[in-house]
Every structure is written in C-alpha cells, then in structure tokens.
Design an enzyme around this catalytic site. Structure first.
Site, short mmCIF file in Angstrom:
data_model
loop_
_atom_site.label_atom_id
_atom_site.label_comp_id
_atom_site.label_asym_id
_atom_site.label_seq_id
_atom_site.Cartn_x
_atom_site.Cartn_y
_atom_site.Cartn_z
N HIS A 42 -5.09 -52.27 27.66
CA HIS A 42 -4.66 -51.15 27.30
C HIS A 42 -5.43 -50.51 26.10
O HIS A 42 -5.79 -51.19 25.17
CB HIS A 42 -3.02 -50.99 27.20
CG HIS A 42 -2.71 -51.86 26.22
ND1 HIS A 42 -2.61 -53.29 26.25
CD2 HIS A 42 -1.95 -51.62 24.96
CE1 HIS A 42 -1.84 -53.90 25.32
NE2 HIS A 42 -1.73 -53.11 24.51
N THR A 45 -9.85 -47.82 25.70
CA THR A 45 -11.35 -48.06 25.64
C THR A 45 -11.51 -49.41 25.65
O THR A 45 -10.88 -50.23 24.84
CB THR A 45 -12.14 -47.33 24.55
OG1 THR A 45 -11.51 -47.63 23.45
CG2 THR A 45 -12.30 -45.76 24.76
N ARG A 46 -12.77 -50.07 26.20
CA ARG A 46 -13.18 -51.49 25.92
C ARG A 46 -15.02 -51.51 25.78
O ARG A 46 -15.43 -50.59 26.50
CB ARG A 46 -12.73 -52.25 27.02
CG ARG A 46 -11.56 -52.64 27.43
CD ARG A 46 -11.08 -53.71 26.23
NE ARG A 46 -9.56 -54.03 26.39
CZ ARG A 46 -8.62 -53.41 25.68
NH1 ARG A 46 -8.79 -52.64 24.97
NH2 ARG A 46 -7.50 -54.15 25.74
N LYS A 244 -11.69 -45.26 17.18
CA LYS A 244 -10.61 -46.27 17.21
C LYS A 244 -11.75 -47.59 16.67
O LYS A 244 -12.70 -47.61 17.04
CB LYS A 244 -10.48 -46.79 18.71
CG LYS A 244 -9.42 -47.62 18.92
CD LYS A 244 -9.27 -47.83 20.49
CE LYS A 244 -9.94 -48.92 21.13
NZ LYS A 244 -9.23 -49.22 22.29
N HIS A 248 -11.99 -58.24 15.28
CA HIS A 248 -11.68 -59.23 16.23
C HIS A 248 -11.27 -60.47 15.76
O HIS A 248 -11.76 -61.10 14.81
CB HIS A 248 -13.24 -59.37 16.71
CG HIS A 248 -13.61 -60.19 18.02
ND1 HIS A 248 -12.94 -60.19 19.16
CD2 HIS A 248 -14.50 -61.31 18.17
CE1 HIS A 248 -13.08 -61.12 19.85
NE2 HIS A 248 -14.19 -61.82 19.33
N CYS A 292 -1.95 -55.64 20.87
CA CYS A 292 -2.57 -56.08 22.29
C CYS A 292 -2.74 -57.42 21.92
O CYS A 292 -2.26 -57.93 20.86
CB CYS A 292 -3.86 -55.64 22.39
SG CYS A 292 -4.96 -56.15 23.69
N LYS A 325 -14.80 -56.55 30.37
CA LYS A 325 -16.32 -56.09 30.78
C LYS A 325 -16.76 -57.09 32.02
O LYS A 325 -17.31 -56.43 32.89
CB LYS A 325 -17.16 -56.12 29.63
CG LYS A 325 -17.52 -57.44 29.27
CD LYS A 325 -18.48 -57.46 27.95
CE LYS A 325 -17.93 -57.19 26.46
NZ LYS A 325 -16.73 -58.16 26.20
C1 LIG Z 1 -7.33 -55.60 21.28
C2 LIG Z 1 -8.12 -55.73 22.29
C3 LIG Z 1 -9.54 -55.41 22.21
C4 LIG Z 1 -10.22 -55.89 23.35
N1 LIG Z 1 -11.54 -55.45 23.47
C5 LIG Z 1 -12.28 -55.99 24.46
C6 LIG Z 1 -13.45 -55.09 24.62
O1 LIG Z 1 -13.95 -54.39 23.97
N2 LIG Z 1 -14.32 -55.81 25.66
C7 LIG Z 1 -13.79 -56.76 26.57
O2 LIG Z 1 -14.63 -57.10 27.23
N3 LIG Z 1 -12.57 -57.32 26.43
C8 LIG Z 1 -11.92 -56.87 25.32
N4 LIG Z 1 -10.57 -57.43 25.12
C9 LIG Z 1 -10.14 -58.51 26.13
C10 LIG Z 1 -9.82 -58.10 27.40
O3 LIG Z 1 -9.08 -56.94 27.45
C11 LIG Z 1 -8.98 -59.00 28.10
O4 LIG Z 1 -9.70 -60.16 28.25
C12 LIG Z 1 -8.39 -58.56 29.48
O5 LIG Z 1 -7.93 -57.20 29.52
C13 LIG Z 1 -7.30 -59.64 29.92
O6 LIG Z 1 -6.91 -59.25 31.30
P1 LIG Z 1 -5.86 -60.13 32.09
O7 LIG Z 1 -5.59 -59.50 33.42
O8 LIG Z 1 -6.34 -61.49 31.87
O9 LIG Z 1 -4.49 -60.08 31.05
P2 LIG Z 1 -3.28 -58.98 30.90
O10 LIG Z 1 -4.16 -57.53 30.87
O11 LIG Z 1 -2.43 -59.41 30.04
O12 LIG Z 1 -2.80 -58.96 32.48
C14 LIG Z 1 -1.77 -59.99 32.84
C15 LIG Z 1 -0.95 -59.59 33.70
O13 LIG Z 1 -0.09 -60.45 34.39
C16 LIG Z 1 1.37 -59.98 34.44
N5 LIG Z 1 2.17 -61.06 34.30
C17 LIG Z 1 2.22 -62.11 33.48
N6 LIG Z 1 2.91 -63.21 33.74
C18 LIG Z 1 3.56 -62.79 35.11
C19 LIG Z 1 4.55 -63.33 36.18
N7 LIG Z 1 5.18 -64.74 35.67
N8 LIG Z 1 4.87 -62.66 37.29
C20 LIG Z 1 4.12 -61.55 37.51
N9 LIG Z 1 3.45 -61.22 36.65
C21 LIG Z 1 2.77 -61.40 35.53
C22 LIG Z 1 1.58 -59.18 33.20
O14 LIG Z 1 2.57 -58.14 33.52
C23 LIG Z 1 0.31 -58.38 32.99
O15 LIG Z 1 0.09 -57.09 33.75
C24 LIG Z 1 -9.92 -56.75 24.27
C25 LIG Z 1 -8.38 -57.22 24.07
C26 LIG Z 1 -7.75 -56.94 23.16
C27 LIG Z 1 -6.13 -57.24 22.99
#
Ligand SMILES: Cc1cc2nc3c(=O)[nH]c(=O)nc-3n(C[C@H](O)[C@H](O)[C@H](O)COP(=O)(O)OP(=O)(O)OC[C@H]3O[C@@H](n4cnc5c(N)ncnc54)[C@H](O)[C@@H]3O)c2cc1C
Length: 368
Positions: A42, A45-46, A244, A248, A292, A325
């Site tokens: 969330h 932007t990324r 924004k 890191h 985040c 990404k």
């Molecule tokens: C501040 C910040 C800046 C970033 N900037 C960049 C960037 O510029 N470029 C880039 O490439 N990456 C960036 N990243 C990293 C990137 O955003 C993350 O690697 C990626 O969004 C992770 O996605 P995810 O699906 O693994 O995790 P999440 O988005 O956390 O999704 C996990 C999901 O699982 C659900 N869940 C968890 N446990 C359960 C359960 N037991 N049962 C059912 N549902 C469950 C949660 O509700 C959630 O919706 C950034 C991250 C942050 C925090």
C-alpha cells in the site's frame, strides 16, 4: 487441480492471477479485504528498476516483469506502470553505484553513468556533492500497488475476504497445493525460514509551487546512499503537491499484530533532514504518512521454494522489502512450482536450503 493461496497482497494476488490464467481452480484467501493498508502492499507507489544493485541474478526476472505488468494492464484496463527512469546516487564506492553498474555490465543494460556536474545540470531537484555520482537506469519507473492488486484479483474467480487461515493443515485436505503468500504474517504459518518483520515509514512532504523539476518527466525515482541517512529513496510528485520519501531498512523489528502504526517525530525528523539536505524545492511540511512492513530474510534475498517437508506447499512471500516490482514473475514462478513441480527460471538464489542446509531443493528441472 485446486490450489489455495493464503494472502491477497502483491504476491498472493499475482499467484492467483497466474494460476487462474492457466485454468487452475485457485482460491485466494485473505484475513482482510485487499488491497488494504495493514501489510506490505500500500502507499500509492512502488519503484521498479532493472540495473539491480541487489544482484545481477535478479535482472532476467525483472526483464520478464515489465511485459507481465503490461499484460496485466491490458487484461484489466488499469494504468499501473509509468516509466520515469531511475537514479542510483552515491559515491563511487557505494553499492548503489557499483551494484547497479555490475548488473548493467553483466546484462548489457541501457544505463548512463553521471558525474556530479552532469547530475546537477540534468536534475536540479537533487543537491549533490562533488564526490557524488549516479547510475541512470532507463528501464525503470513507478508501479501502483493498490491498483495492481485490484487488477490481479479481478482476474481471479474466487477471492475469499476477511477469512484468516489459521494453519496450512486447515486447507490442505481440500486442495492439491497451498501457496503461502502471507507477507509479514508468514511466521504464523511456517517456521523454517528465520524471518524478521521490520516496521517502515513513508512520508509525503509538501513541495514549493515552482518546483517543476520534481515532476515525473524531469525527476526519476531515486535511491541514494549516504553515510548520514543510510539508504533513502523517493518519487517524483504525482499531484504537484508533495513528494513521497522513505528510508530503506533502519526500522524497528516488530510483528504485524503489534506494529506501531502511529508515526512520530523520530520517524519524520530524519526524512525531513534528508529532504532538506538532498532535495531542492521540498519543504518539511508533512502532508501524509503511513507504516508498512518488510518481511526480511537474513541475507535480504527472497525465498521462493517448496516447503522442506511437503512439496505441495510453496512459500513466496519473504521479499525483504524489495519484492513488489517482481510480483507477476514471482506469481508465475509459484504457478510453475505448483503446476509443474519446477520452473525454468533460475531461482537457485532463492532456495530455502540456504537457511536449512539439510534440505536439498528440487527445482529448475526441465518441464516437458
Ligand atoms: C514502505 C515500503 C516500501 C516498499 N517499496 C518497494 C519498492 O519501491 N519496490 C519494490 O519492488 N518493493 C517495495 N516494497 C516491498 C513490496 O511492497 C513487498 O515485497 C510486497 O508488497 C510484499 O507483498 P506480499 O504479498 O508478500 O505481502 P502483503 O502485502 O503483506 O500481503 C500478505 C497478505 O496476506 C494476508 N494474510 C496474512 N496472513 C493470513 C492468513 N493467515 N490467512 C489469510 N490471509 C492472510 C494479509 O492480510 C495480506 O493481505 C516496499 C515495502 C514497503 C513496506
């Protein structure tokens, strides 16, 4: 084939989309209603970039990511990727410069190396010292995380919201395979990766009205390494009102159910000082903030692998703060692992074996 995907953030939504595209009966479960601001996907932007300072082995996956993002735009009608170039700024020995350069050399990427004089001339939004230089990555830009999750999930026949899966066993009997994409909640479901969840803060800082050099066509996304502020990054202004910025790492370790959501002066002061030191036309007035989480492995590289004790379970969500990404590629690899028992992509760097030496993974075998 029936597959349960636990999590509908970037990784789970992408996996569900890529499975559905192959005709697999995938069900995506989320404990909340994605896109939501409680995990890692969330904040509008990324950054996406190609001259990857984290290691040249990521580059082939990045080169696949761009057309997959465009494919998602085409099937969903959403606008998700804006190309802006990227600047990796530091001194000549910084990882930002040496790492980006190494990836560019290894893969013949379209970059330019800029010295301080050239940087000042082209990018008046940056304040640079004489020792600073930059790698300009031409294959880079901005992705829209919330819109991307909406677009991916729009392609998935079954999304079960507001439903927490309490253990893998809970779904295993009803499905042929399970993909764990639970982001910072991953440690609740598996214990064989030593993960640390890290709190991160973003701040939007107001810009001066005349600071047109901060617009997307003139201000690439940037990463800057400095001794004073560590690794910082930022985006051009998308609304003409604020930019924004973030740091890191440098965050406190936490867990997703107890993370400090409020943002205070200790979070904002370094970002304000960074902007005052390094950026022109940015004020210290904060217009918006968010928290985040990163889900960090000990070496900062991903885990994309089968569970060591059950090949029906695939884990993909330990992205150490740089995974977004790659989401469509990681989702497609997860679909390979689930459907074919292996992938043609080289994911040897992301093997779980590096944390559990007794486990020998069996992927990268040829599909037929
Ligand atoms: C501040 C910040 C800046 C970033 N900037 C960049 C960037 O510029 N470029 C880039 O490439 N990456 C960036 N990243 C990293 C990137 O955003 C993350 O690697 C990626 O969004 C992770 O996605 P995810 O699906 O693994 O995790 P999440 O988005 O956390 O999704 C996990 C999901 O699982 C659900 N869940 C968890 N446990 C359960 C359960 N037991 N049962 C059912 N549902 C469950 C949660 O509700 C959630 O919706 C950034 C991250 C942050 C925090």
């Amino acid at each position: 084939m029936r597959v349960a995907v636990i999590g509908g953030g970037a990784m789970g939504a992408a996996t569900s989309w890529r499975l559905a595209r192959r005709g697999v009966d995938a069900v995506c479960y989320d404990r909340y209603s994605p896109p939501h601001p409680l995990g890692s996907t969330h904040g509008d932007t990324r950054i996406i970039r190609t001259a990857y300072l984290e290691g040249p082995w990521y580059v082939p996956l990045l080169q696949e990511a761009f057309p997959l993002w465009r494919e998602l735009e085409a099937v969903s009608g959403a606008q998700l990727l804006t190309m802006t170039d990227a600047l990796m700024i530091g001194d000549s020995s910084s990882e930002a410069v040496t790492g980006a350069n190494a990836s560019a050399q290894a893969h013949g990427l379209d970059i330019e190396v800029l010295d301080a004089v050239e940087l000042r001339k082209r990018y008046p939004g940056h304040v640079v010292g004489d020792e600073d230089m930059a790698v300009l990555d031409k294959q880079a830009g901005i992705l829209r995380p919330e819109a991307a999750v909406v677009a991916m999930l729009s392609q998935v026949p079954r999304v079960v919201r507001d439903t927490r899966i309490t253990s893998i066993a809970e779904v295993m009997d009803d499905f042929d395979a399970v993909v764990v994409a639970a982001g910072p909640w991953t440690p609740e479901l598996i214990d064989w990766i030593p993960l640390k969840v890290e709190r991160q803060v973003h701040a939007w800082l107001a810009i001066e009205r005349e600071a047109g050099w901060l617009m997307p066509d003139r201000f690439p996304v940037f990463i800057r390494q400095s001794k004073t502020f560590g690794d910082v990054y930022g985006f051009p202004t998308l609304d003409g009102v604020a930019v924004k910025v973030g740091r890191h790492h440098e965050g406190e370790f936490t867990d997703p159910d107890h993370v400090r959501r409020e943002v205070g002066a200790t979070d904002l002061d370094p970002l304000r000082r960074m902007a005052a030191t390094y950026m022109r036309g940015v004020s210290g007035r904060v217009t918006r903030t968010l928290t985040c989480m990163y889900t960090n492995t000990p070496d900062g590289h991903f885990v994309i692998d089968f569970s060591p004790d059950d090949k029906r379970v695939v884990v993909i969500s330990a992205c150490s703060g740089h995974g977004f990404k790659f989401a469509p590629v990681i989702g497609d690899i997860a679909a390979d692992l689930v459907c074919d028992g292996g992938t043609k992509r080289d994911i040897s760097r992301f093997a779980a074996a590096r944390f559990a030496p007794s486990y020998v993974p069996d992927h990268n075998h040829d599909r037929n």
